[in-house]
Design a protein around this motif. Structure first.
Motif, PDB file in Angstrom:
ATOM      1  N   TYR A  43       0.817  -1.218   0.000  1.00 58.31           N
ATOM      2  CA  TYR A  43       0.000   0.000   0.000  1.00 58.31           C
ATOM      3  C   TYR A  43       0.848   1.265   0.000  1.00 58.31           C
ATOM      4  O   TYR A  43       1.847   1.361   0.735  1.00 58.31           O
ATOM      5  CB  TYR A  43      -0.922   0.006   1.225  1.00 58.31           C
ATOM      6  CG  TYR A  43      -1.699  -1.278   1.401  1.00 58.31           C
ATOM      7  CD1 TYR A  43      -2.812  -1.557   0.606  1.00 58.31           C
ATOM      8  CD2 TYR A  43      -1.298  -2.236   2.335  1.00 58.31           C
ATOM      9  CE1 TYR A  43      -3.516  -2.741   0.755  1.00 58.31           C
ATOM     10  CE2 TYR A  43      -1.990  -3.421   2.494  1.00 58.31           C
ATOM     11  CZ  TYR A  43      -3.107  -3.666   1.699  1.00 58.31           C
ATOM     12  OH  TYR A  43      -3.785  -4.849   1.844  1.00 58.31           O
ATOM     13  N   LEU A  44       0.421   2.242  -0.781  1.00 53.29           N
ATOM     14  CA  LEU A  44       1.119   3.521  -0.813  1.00 53.29           C
ATOM     15  C   LEU A  44       1.043   4.199   0.551  1.00 53.29           C
ATOM     16  O   LEU A  44       1.970   4.914   0.946  1.00 53.29           O
ATOM     17  CB  LEU A  44       0.513   4.436  -1.883  1.00 53.29           C
ATOM     18  CG  LEU A  44       1.219   5.783  -2.080  1.00 53.29           C
ATOM     19  CD1 LEU A  44       2.676   5.583  -2.478  1.00 53.29           C
ATOM     20  CD2 LEU A  44       0.491   6.625  -3.124  1.00 53.29           C
ATOM     21  N   THR A  45      -0.043   3.973   1.279  1.00 58.52           N
ATOM     22  CA  THR A  45      -0.180   4.548   2.614  1.00 58.52           C
ATOM     23  C   THR A  45       0.979   4.117   3.515  1.00 58.52           C
ATOM     24  O   THR A  45       1.522   4.926   4.275  1.00 58.52           O
ATOM     25  CB  THR A  45      -1.514   4.114   3.258  1.00 58.52           C
ATOM     26  OG1 THR A  45      -2.593   4.683   2.508  1.00 58.52           O
ATOM     27  CG2 THR A  45      -1.607   4.607   4.697  1.00 58.52           C
ATOM     28  N   THR A  46       1.377   2.851   3.423  1.00 56.29           N
ATOM     29  CA  THR A  46       2.483   2.355   4.236  1.00 56.29           C
ATOM     30  C   THR A  46       3.794   3.002   3.813  1.00 56.29           C
ATOM     31  O   THR A  46       4.616   3.382   4.656  1.00 56.29           O
ATOM     32  CB  THR A  46       2.589   0.826   4.122  1.00 56.29           C
ATOM     33  OG1 THR A  46       1.333   0.240   4.457  1.00 56.29           O
ATOM     34  CG2 THR A  46       3.658   0.294   5.060  1.00 56.29           C
ATOM     35  N   TRP A  47       3.998   3.122   2.503  1.00 53.60           N
ATOM     36  CA  TRP A  47       5.195   3.821   2.017  1.00 53.60           C
ATOM     37  C   TRP A  47       5.230   5.231   2.585  1.00 53.60           C
ATOM     38  O   TRP A  47       6.262   5.691   3.081  1.00 53.60           O
ATOM     39  CB  TRP A  47       5.175   3.882   0.483  1.00 53.60           C
ATOM     40  CG  TRP A  47       5.549   2.621  -0.219  1.00 53.60           C
ATOM     41  CD1 TRP A  47       5.186   1.344   0.125  1.00 53.60           C
ATOM     42  CD2 TRP A  47       6.348   2.500  -1.396  1.00 53.60           C
ATOM     43  NE1 TRP A  47       5.695   0.447  -0.777  1.00 53.60           N
ATOM     44  CE2 TRP A  47       6.418   1.116  -1.721  1.00 53.60           C
ATOM     45  CE3 TRP A  47       6.998   3.413  -2.219  1.00 53.60           C
ATOM     46  CZ2 TRP A  47       7.114   0.649  -2.831  1.00 53.60           C
ATOM     47  CZ3 TRP A  47       7.701   2.955  -3.336  1.00 53.60           C
ATOM     48  CH2 TRP A  47       7.763   1.582  -3.628  1.00 53.60           C
ATOM     49  N   PRO A  92       4.726  15.833  -1.581  1.00 52.38           N
ATOM     50  CA  PRO A  92       3.838  15.387  -2.661  1.00 52.38           C
ATOM     51  C   PRO A  92       3.157  14.056  -2.393  1.00 52.38           C
ATOM     52  O   PRO A  92       1.962  13.894  -2.669  1.00 52.38           O
ATOM     53  CB  PRO A  92       4.763  15.318  -3.892  1.00 52.38           C
ATOM     54  CG  PRO A  92       6.140  15.314  -3.359  1.00 52.38           C
ATOM     55  CD  PRO A  92       6.107  16.059  -2.067  1.00 52.38           C
ATOM     56  N   PHE A  93       3.870  13.096  -1.815  1.00 53.45           N
ATOM     57  CA  PHE A  93       3.254  11.803  -1.558  1.00 53.45           C
ATOM     58  C   PHE A  93       2.297  11.867  -0.369  1.00 53.45           C
ATOM     59  O   PHE A  93       1.292  11.151  -0.328  1.00 53.45           O
ATOM     60  CB  PHE A  93       4.317  10.727  -1.352  1.00 53.45           C
ATOM     61  CG  PHE A  93       4.957  10.305  -2.641  1.00 53.45           C
ATOM     62  CD1 PHE A  93       4.361   9.357  -3.456  1.00 53.45           C
ATOM     63  CD2 PHE A  93       6.140  10.888  -3.071  1.00 53.45           C
ATOM     64  CE1 PHE A  93       4.939   8.993  -4.663  1.00 53.45           C
ATOM     65  CE2 PHE A  93       6.721  10.537  -4.273  1.00 53.45           C
ATOM     66  CZ  PHE A  93       6.119   9.590  -5.078  1.00 53.45           C
ATOM     67  N   GLY A  94       2.595  12.737   0.588  1.00 54.09           N
ATOM     68  CA  GLY A  94       1.663  12.942   1.689  1.00 54.09           C
ATOM     69  C   GLY A  94       0.330  13.479   1.188  1.00 54.09           C
ATOM     70  O   GLY A  94      -0.745  13.017   1.592  1.00 54.09           O
TER      71      GLY A  94
END
Length: 233
Positions: A43-47, A92-94
């Motif tokens: 998951y991107l959330t974990t990253w 940006p990812f946040g």
């Protein structure tokens, strides 16, 4: 000195919140403890949680060095890396995680956070992962002056991480038949491509938004570390 103490307290508090959330996921959330291919890192959330934890941990280290340095200065390369990481990755990812999660959640929560997860993820953990990321970053911009990297270096970092996650996602889906986000499996070819192109453009927009936000808060896209130290004094 008071400004440094306030900033350090804020960084330490946020770092503790993220560290506790990661610990809770690792040892108390069933979906993360069950040994499956990729684990929670599907998951991107974990990253993003790792990105945010690393960033604020780095901020704590810089605060510590500044507090105990006789001249109250921090190695320029360390601060430059901090600023690059915020610009290219943490911000940006946040934003992608927060905005995409709640936008899809509003349309159909089953696509990103099925109701069954309510019994697995406590509400506070869900908000640490998908909500408080944004206000924490906004506070960081408001209280700490950053020197943004060149757009070439910053955007390269953003796209590199974004493409890394994309290839990981495609590998999981097409090779391992693990579709992390179920809606991707049912998208037709053109819409599938458009979805990822749209997300890449969104990342670029968020990168530029961070650059603009930094300029709005501090009057210029970036400043030398020496100026930042003078302001803290």
């Amino acid at each position: 000195m008071a400004a440094l103490a306030l900033r350090s307290a804020g960084h330490l508090t946020i770092f503790y919140i993220y560290s506790h959330a990661e610990y809770f996921c690792a040892f108390h959330v069933v979906d993360f403890r069950i040994p499956t291919f990729g684990g929670g890192y599907k998951y991107l959330t974990t990253w993003n949680m790792n990105f945010q934890t690393f960033y604020f941990g780095l901020c704590c280290l810089i605060d510590l060095i500044e507090a105990f340095s006789k001249r109250r200065t921090v190695p320029r390369k360390l601060c430059s890396f901090r600023d690059w990481f915020l610009a290219a990755i943490a911000f940006p990812f946040g934003l992608v995680v927060v905005i995409m999660f709640w936008a899809i959640y509003a349309v159909d929560r089953e696509l990103v956070f099925p109701a069954r997860l309510d019994d697995i993820f406590p509400s506070w953990l869900n908000h640490v992962m998908h909500t408080t990321v944004l206000p924490f970053l906004l506070l960081e911009f408001y209280f700490v002056r950053h020197r943004y990297p060149s757009r070439k270096n910053g955007i390269f970092g953003t796209l590199f991480v974004g493409l890394s996650y994309l290839f990981w996602l495609l590998y999981l889906g097409f090779v391992m038949d693990i579709w992390v986000y179920g809606f991707l499996k049912v998208l037709s070819g053109a819409y599938f491509v458009l979805f990822f192109v749209g997300n890449a453009l969104l990342l670029l927009v968020f990168y530029l938004a961070g650059e603009k936000l930094n300029a709005v808060c501090w009057g210029s896209p970036g400043v030398d570390l020496d100026i930042e130290m003078e302001k803290v004094d």
